[in-house]
Motif scaffolding. Structure first.
Motif, short mmCIF file in Angstrom:
data_model
loop_
_atom_site.label_atom_id
_atom_site.label_comp_id
_atom_site.label_asym_id
_atom_site.label_seq_id
_atom_site.Cartn_x
_atom_site.Cartn_y
_atom_site.Cartn_z
N ARG A 72 0.82 -1.21 0.00
CA ARG A 72 0.00 0.00 0.00
C ARG A 72 0.86 1.26 0.00
NH1 ARG A 72 -5.12 -1.29 -1.62
NH2 ARG A 72 -5.99 -2.96 -0.34
N ASN A 73 2.08 1.14 0.51
CA ASN A 73 2.97 2.29 0.58
C ASN A 73 3.80 2.45 -0.70
OD1 ASN A 73 3.70 4.46 2.35
ND2 ASN A 73 5.72 3.53 2.63
N GLY A 74 3.57 1.58 -1.68
CA GLY A 74 4.26 1.68 -2.95
C GLY A 74 5.66 1.11 -2.97
N GLU A 75 6.02 0.29 -1.97
CA GLU A 75 7.35 -0.31 -1.90
C GLU A 75 7.23 -1.77 -2.33
OE1 GLU A 75 9.74 1.06 1.61
OE2 GLU A 75 7.78 1.83 2.26
N LEU A 76 7.24 -1.97 -3.64
CA LEU A 76 6.95 -3.29 -4.21
C LEU A 76 7.98 -4.33 -3.83
CD1 LEU A 76 4.99 -4.80 -6.08
CD2 LEU A 76 6.46 -4.17 -8.00
N GLY A 77 9.26 -3.97 -3.87
CA GLY A 77 10.31 -4.93 -3.55
C GLY A 77 10.21 -5.46 -2.13
N TRP A 78 10.02 -4.54 -1.18
CA TRP A 78 9.88 -4.96 0.21
C TRP A 78 8.60 -5.76 0.43
CZ3 TRP A 78 13.68 -4.92 3.57
CH2 TRP A 78 14.73 -4.01 3.41
N ALA A 79 7.55 -5.42 -0.31
CA ALA A 79 6.29 -6.16 -0.19
C ALA A 79 6.48 -7.61 -0.64
CB ALA A 79 5.20 -5.49 -1.02
N ILE A 80 7.14 -7.80 -1.79
CA ILE A 80 7.37 -9.15 -2.31
C ILE A 80 8.26 -9.93 -1.36
CG2 ILE A 80 8.48 -10.45 -4.17
CD1 ILE A 80 7.46 -8.37 -6.12
N LEU A 81 9.28 -9.28 -0.82
CA LEU A 81 10.16 -9.94 0.15
C LEU A 81 9.36 -10.43 1.35
CD1 LEU A 81 13.02 -10.64 1.21
CD2 LEU A 81 13.07 -8.36 2.22
N HIS A 98 -2.07 -15.47 -2.98
CA HIS A 98 -2.81 -14.52 -3.81
C HIS A 98 -2.11 -13.16 -3.86
CE1 HIS A 98 -6.22 -12.45 -5.63
NE2 HIS A 98 -6.16 -11.55 -4.66
N ASN A 99 -1.74 -12.65 -2.69
CA ASN A 99 -1.10 -11.34 -2.64
C ASN A 99 0.27 -11.35 -3.31
OD1 ASN A 99 -3.36 -10.80 -1.15
ND2 ASN A 99 -2.28 -9.76 0.51
N LEU A 100 1.01 -12.43 -3.13
CA LEU A 100 2.32 -12.53 -3.78
C LEU A 100 2.16 -12.56 -5.29
CD1 LEU A 100 5.37 -12.90 -3.70
CD2 LEU A 100 5.00 -15.36 -3.41
N GLN A 101 1.17 -13.25 -5.78
CA GLN A 101 0.93 -13.32 -7.22
C GLN A 101 0.60 -11.94 -7.78
OE1 GLN A 101 -2.29 -15.91 -8.33
NE2 GLN A 101 -1.77 -15.88 -10.50
N ILE A 102 -0.23 -11.17 -7.06
CA ILE A 102 -0.59 -9.82 -7.51
C ILE A 102 0.65 -8.93 -7.53
CG2 ILE A 102 -1.86 -7.73 -6.89
CD1 ILE A 102 -4.08 -9.50 -5.85
N LEU A 218 18.53 -5.39 -13.25
CA LEU A 218 17.40 -5.98 -12.56
C LEU A 218 16.61 -4.89 -11.84
CD1 LEU A 218 19.17 -9.09 -11.00
CD2 LEU A 218 17.57 -9.09 -12.93
N HIS A 219 15.30 -5.09 -11.78
CA HIS A 219 14.44 -4.06 -11.20
C HIS A 219 13.81 -4.53 -9.89
CE1 HIS A 219 14.72 -3.19 -15.53
NE2 HIS A 219 14.61 -1.92 -15.18
N GLU A 220 13.21 -3.59 -9.21
CA GLU A 220 12.60 -3.84 -7.91
C GLU A 220 11.61 -5.00 -7.95
OE1 GLU A 220 10.15 -1.19 -4.57
OE2 GLU A 220 10.25 -0.54 -6.66
N GLY A 221 11.75 -5.89 -6.97
CA GLY A 221 10.83 -7.02 -6.85
C GLY A 221 11.29 -8.29 -7.53
N PRO A 281 -3.19 -15.45 9.81
CA PRO A 281 -3.10 -14.09 10.32
C PRO A 281 -4.27 -13.74 11.24
CG PRO A 281 -2.63 -14.14 7.98
CD PRO A 281 -3.12 -15.50 8.35
N SER A 282 -3.91 -13.22 12.40
CA SER A 282 -4.96 -12.82 13.33
C SER A 282 -5.58 -11.49 12.92
CB SER A 282 -4.38 -12.69 14.75
OG SER A 282 -3.29 -11.79 14.76
N THR A 283 -4.85 -10.73 12.11
CA THR A 283 -5.37 -9.46 11.63
C THR A 283 -5.18 -9.39 10.12
OG1 THR A 283 -3.24 -8.41 12.09
CG2 THR A 283 -4.92 -8.23 13.77
N VAL A 284 -5.86 -10.26 9.43
CA VAL A 284 -5.73 -10.32 7.97
C VAL A 284 -6.35 -9.07 7.35
CG1 VAL A 284 -6.37 -11.56 5.89
CG2 VAL A 284 -5.79 -12.82 7.96
N HIS A 285 -5.55 -8.36 6.57
CA HIS A 285 -6.05 -7.17 5.89
C HIS A 285 -6.57 -7.55 4.51
CE1 HIS A 285 -4.47 -4.98 9.18
NE2 HIS A 285 -3.20 -5.10 8.84
N THR A 286 -7.30 -6.65 3.93
CA THR A 286 -7.83 -6.87 2.59
C THR A 286 -6.69 -7.06 1.60
OG1 THR A 286 -9.70 -5.46 3.14
CG2 THR A 286 -9.32 -5.96 0.80
N PRO A 287 -6.70 -8.11 0.78
CA PRO A 287 -5.65 -8.33 -0.20
C PRO A 287 -5.52 -7.15 -1.15
CG PRO A 287 -7.03 -10.27 0.00
CD PRO A 287 -7.71 -9.16 0.76
N PRO A 288 -4.30 -6.87 -1.63
CA PRO A 288 -4.11 -5.77 -2.57
C PRO A 288 -4.95 -5.94 -3.82
CG PRO A 288 -2.01 -6.58 -1.77
CD PRO A 288 -3.06 -7.55 -1.31
#
Length: 289
Positions: A72-81, A98-102, A218-221, A281-288
């Motif tokens: 959500r913060n636009g940091e794709l590489g860190w999100a995938i990690l 699902h989220n990793l695939q997106i 190589l690019h981010e992610g 996850p005890s606090t699962v957020h809405t998938p991207p």
């Protein structure tokens, strides 16, 4: 006596300091509130502090939620990690998959490493059941092997001895098989040959030096494989799916296995769903989206 009193005072002081330090750790509910208010930077800091506080037992739920905040913060590489680390702890979790695939679909590079048919089959076998199930089966087989062996040694009836012999033999074979499965799971969790480009882009050089020729970028992610070569001048060797070898700066990479411990094999049993599952996850957020 004075020394004894001094030691007690020091112990009490250290205990109080530890309790105060523990109180600094943010509450997961508060972090979720920050996430819901779109305060993603604060949520990221909170989840990172929680992971640091629980580094001995990292949770797939925390990595999953951290990945959502990064995304959500636009940091794709860190999100995938973060999603990849969550997936290593919970490979059967559909939310993480699902989220990793997106997130992966939004990367610039399309790197697909070859996996043989035998590797795919073995991977399917290993993850056909959660690690908890493999552990329970291994324990059951070990007990069965011990009982059957004792029965074979001490029983006098021929029929019982025959049944005990074949039971112990079958238990031994299956127990060894489960051992190979467990070994493979441990290897997958602790595998340090994969890394993620966490930010920006990184140039792969022909040699571990700044003056070397740039072979590719190589690019981010991007998820890459590391070669089993020593690090030189702050650079590591990587290979592309086509076999091309290059040297990249470690400052742009982060290992998937970093901070993942052996006992991450242990997962929780979700009795409420009536099945064995990984960390949910005890606090699962809405998938991207």
């Amino acid at each position: 006596m004075k020394r004894f009193i001094l030691l007690i005072c020091l112990f009490v002081s250290a205990l109080a300091h530890a309790q105060n330090s523990a109180g600094v750790v943010p509450n997961e509910v508060d972090i979720k509130t920050q996430y819901d208010k779109e305060q993603y930077t604060q949520a990221i800091e909170g989840y990172r502090e929680l992971l640091l506080a629980s580094k001995a037992t990292p949770s797939a739920a925390l990595y999953y939620n951290l990945g959502n905040a990064y995304y959500r913060n636009g940091e794709l590489g860190w999100a995938i990690l973060s999603y990849e680390r969550a997936l290593r702890l919970a490979p059967r979790d559909k939310y993480v998959q699902h989220n990793l695939q997106i997130a992966t679909s939004q990367t610039s590079d399309r790197l697909e490493y070859y996996t043989s048919y035998s590797q795919s089959v073995w991977h399917s076998i290993c993850y056909a059941l959660p690690p908890t199930a493999w552990m329970v089966i291994s324990l059951f087989l070990f007990i069965l092997l011990a009982v059957a062996t004792l029965a074979f040694i001490f029983m006098r009836k021929k029929v019982i001895r025959q049944v005990a012999f074949y039971t112990s033999l079958a238990s031994l074979v299956l127990f060894i098989f489960c051992g190979f499965v467990t070994r493979s799971l441990i290897h997958n969790y602790r595998d340090g040959s994969e890394a993620i480009v966490i930010e920006g882009q990184v140039a792969a050089k022909s040699a571990p030096s700044g003056a070397a020729t740039t072979l590719f970028v190589l690019h981010e992610g991007s998820k890459i494989k590391l070669e089993d070569l020593p690090e030189e001048n702050g650079q590591v060797a990587i290979t592309l799916p086509d076999g091309t070898l290059g040297w990249v700066s470690t400052s742009h990479l982060s290992l998937l296995s970093k901070s993942l411990k052996l006992h991450c094999l242990l997962c929780l049993i979700n009795w409420s769903s009536g099945s064995v599952s990984f960390f949910l996850p005890s606090t699962v957020h809405t998938p991207p989206t």
